[in-house]
Scaffold this active site. Structure first.
Site, short mmCIF file in Angstrom:
data_model
loop_
_atom_site.label_atom_id
_atom_site.label_comp_id
_atom_site.label_asym_id
_atom_site.label_seq_id
_atom_site.Cartn_x
_atom_site.Cartn_y
_atom_site.Cartn_z
N HIS A 135 0.83 -1.21 0.00
CA HIS A 135 0.00 0.00 0.00
C HIS A 135 0.86 1.26 0.00
O HIS A 135 1.86 1.34 0.71
CB HIS A 135 -0.89 0.04 1.25
CG HIS A 135 -2.07 -0.87 1.20
ND1 HIS A 135 -1.95 -2.24 1.30
CD2 HIS A 135 -3.40 -0.60 1.08
CE1 HIS A 135 -3.16 -2.79 1.25
NE2 HIS A 135 -4.05 -1.82 1.11
N ASN A 153 7.87 -4.28 3.80
CA ASN A 153 6.44 -3.97 3.84
C ASN A 153 5.78 -4.40 5.14
O ASN A 153 4.97 -3.67 5.71
CB ASN A 153 5.74 -4.65 2.66
CG ASN A 153 4.25 -4.39 2.62
OD1 ASN A 153 3.80 -3.26 2.83
ND2 ASN A 153 3.47 -5.43 2.39
#
Length: 348
Positions: free
Chosen positions: A190, A222
């Protein structure tokens, strides 16, 4: 000024060519406005159906002493605070802080209060703004406005119900797909974090559009250090009434064995989705005294020891601007910032 320029231009055209000019002028302006309306309609239709830092400093030259301004906000019908800053204005000549939009103002105006970093393929989601890079199949940047309310736990919002989906507002030639990420060794990372959008289920779901994703190393980045940075940004809402954050990918040069600098990055899937070498976040915080502070980070897209302090990845904001080709918070004068990366700034 536009009317005066148009009159002068029309005055220089012969009577015989005037009719043809008017037809072409009307056609061009109609196409431009029509394109915007078409994009806006596409947004509505689509979403109604979904209920190391030293190296960076070494490879980027020092920023110019004077930054020229860019348009603060695009002149779109959806942006009520639209304005253009003259190109010859210096940043330090803007004496006032742009006022906080009224509660009834459009969400775009609220998020983009301090200006757009760039105006390439910009689209507005319900709770964040995105500029899409059609060549690399990921975003140029995403922009968010966070408050304690928008990041607070909400039992009505369930992330587990969200699914990664293609962004159908983007032409099939230029979009990424889930198949691109499958067995690639990279996470769908994201840019606008799902945890930043807990006010409504739709807001959370929209962060799962693949246009908001970039290929990120999973373990060590991440799921770990990048996640730490996202949590840090959310925690800033505890001591600030407004937090504005711009996030995006970087593709930075590296010196090879021949002594020359090259920009090299992997692509994944049949759509050749670019794997960024680094990612940035540039954040402006506003406290209840209307005092502004800025933090900017660049992190390499690779496993990072989770014990590494986030402050190690702080860089000067102008360094990120030069690397990304963007101007952040362009409607905000730098002399209005109380601190940059935690250090007090003295403006003469």
């Amino acid at each position: 000024m536009l009317r005066l320029a148009t009159r002068r231009l029309l005055g220089s055209i012969s009577v015989g060519n005037l009719t043809m000019f008017r037809k072409k002028f009307i056609t061009v302006t109609s196409v431009a406005f029509g394109s915007f309306l078409a994009g806006l309609a596409t947004d509505k239709l689509y979403f109604s159906s979904i209920k190391n830092t030293n190296f960076l400093e070494d490879t980027i030259s020092n920023h110019d002493d004077v930054l020229l301004s860019k348009p603060g906000l695009p002149i779109f019908g959806t942006v009520s605070a639209a304005s253009i800053v003259p190109a010859n204005n210096k940043l330090d000549e803007r004496k006032s802080i742009p006022p906080e939009p009224t509660p009834g103002a459009s969400r775009v105006s609220q998020i983009m209060r301090f200006g757009f970093p760039g105006l390439d393929n910009v689209r507005s989601l319900d709770d964040y703004i995105l500029s899409y890079d059609r060549r690399n199949r990921t975003a140029h940047w995403v922009f968010e406005h966070l408050t304690a309310e928008t990041v607070a736990y909400n039992e009505k919002v369930d992330r587990s119900k969200c699914e990664f989906v293609e962004d159908e507002s983007i032409h099939p030639y230029f979009r990424s797909s889930n198949a691109d990420y499958k067995a690639s060794g990279f996470d769908r990372g994201h840019l606008a974090a799902a945890g930043n959008h807990r006010k409504d289920q739709l807001h959370c779901q929209q962060t799962f559009l693949l246009s908001n994703m970039s290929p990120q190393v999973g373990k060590g980045f991440n799921r770990d250090s990048w996640n730490r940075l996202e949590r840090h940004v959310r925690n800033l809402t505890k001591s600030n009434k407004n937090v504005y954050v711009c996030t995006g990918p970087l593709y930075l040069p590296r010196k090879e064995a021949d002594g020359k600098m090259y920009v090299k990055y992997q692509v994944i899937g049949k759509n050749h989705v670019a794997v960024p070498t680094h990612f940035f976040k540039v954040i402006v915080m506003e406290n209840n005294k209307q005092e502004l502070s800025l933090e900017s980070y660049v992190m390499p897209n690779q496993p990072i020891d989770d014990k590494t302090p986030l402050t190690l990845f702080q860089v000067a904001p102008e360094t990120v601007e030069r690397a990304a080709g963007l101007l952040f918070f362009d409607k905000l004068s730098l002399n209005k910032l109380k601190t940059i990366n935690g250090k007090s700034e003295v403006w003469l």
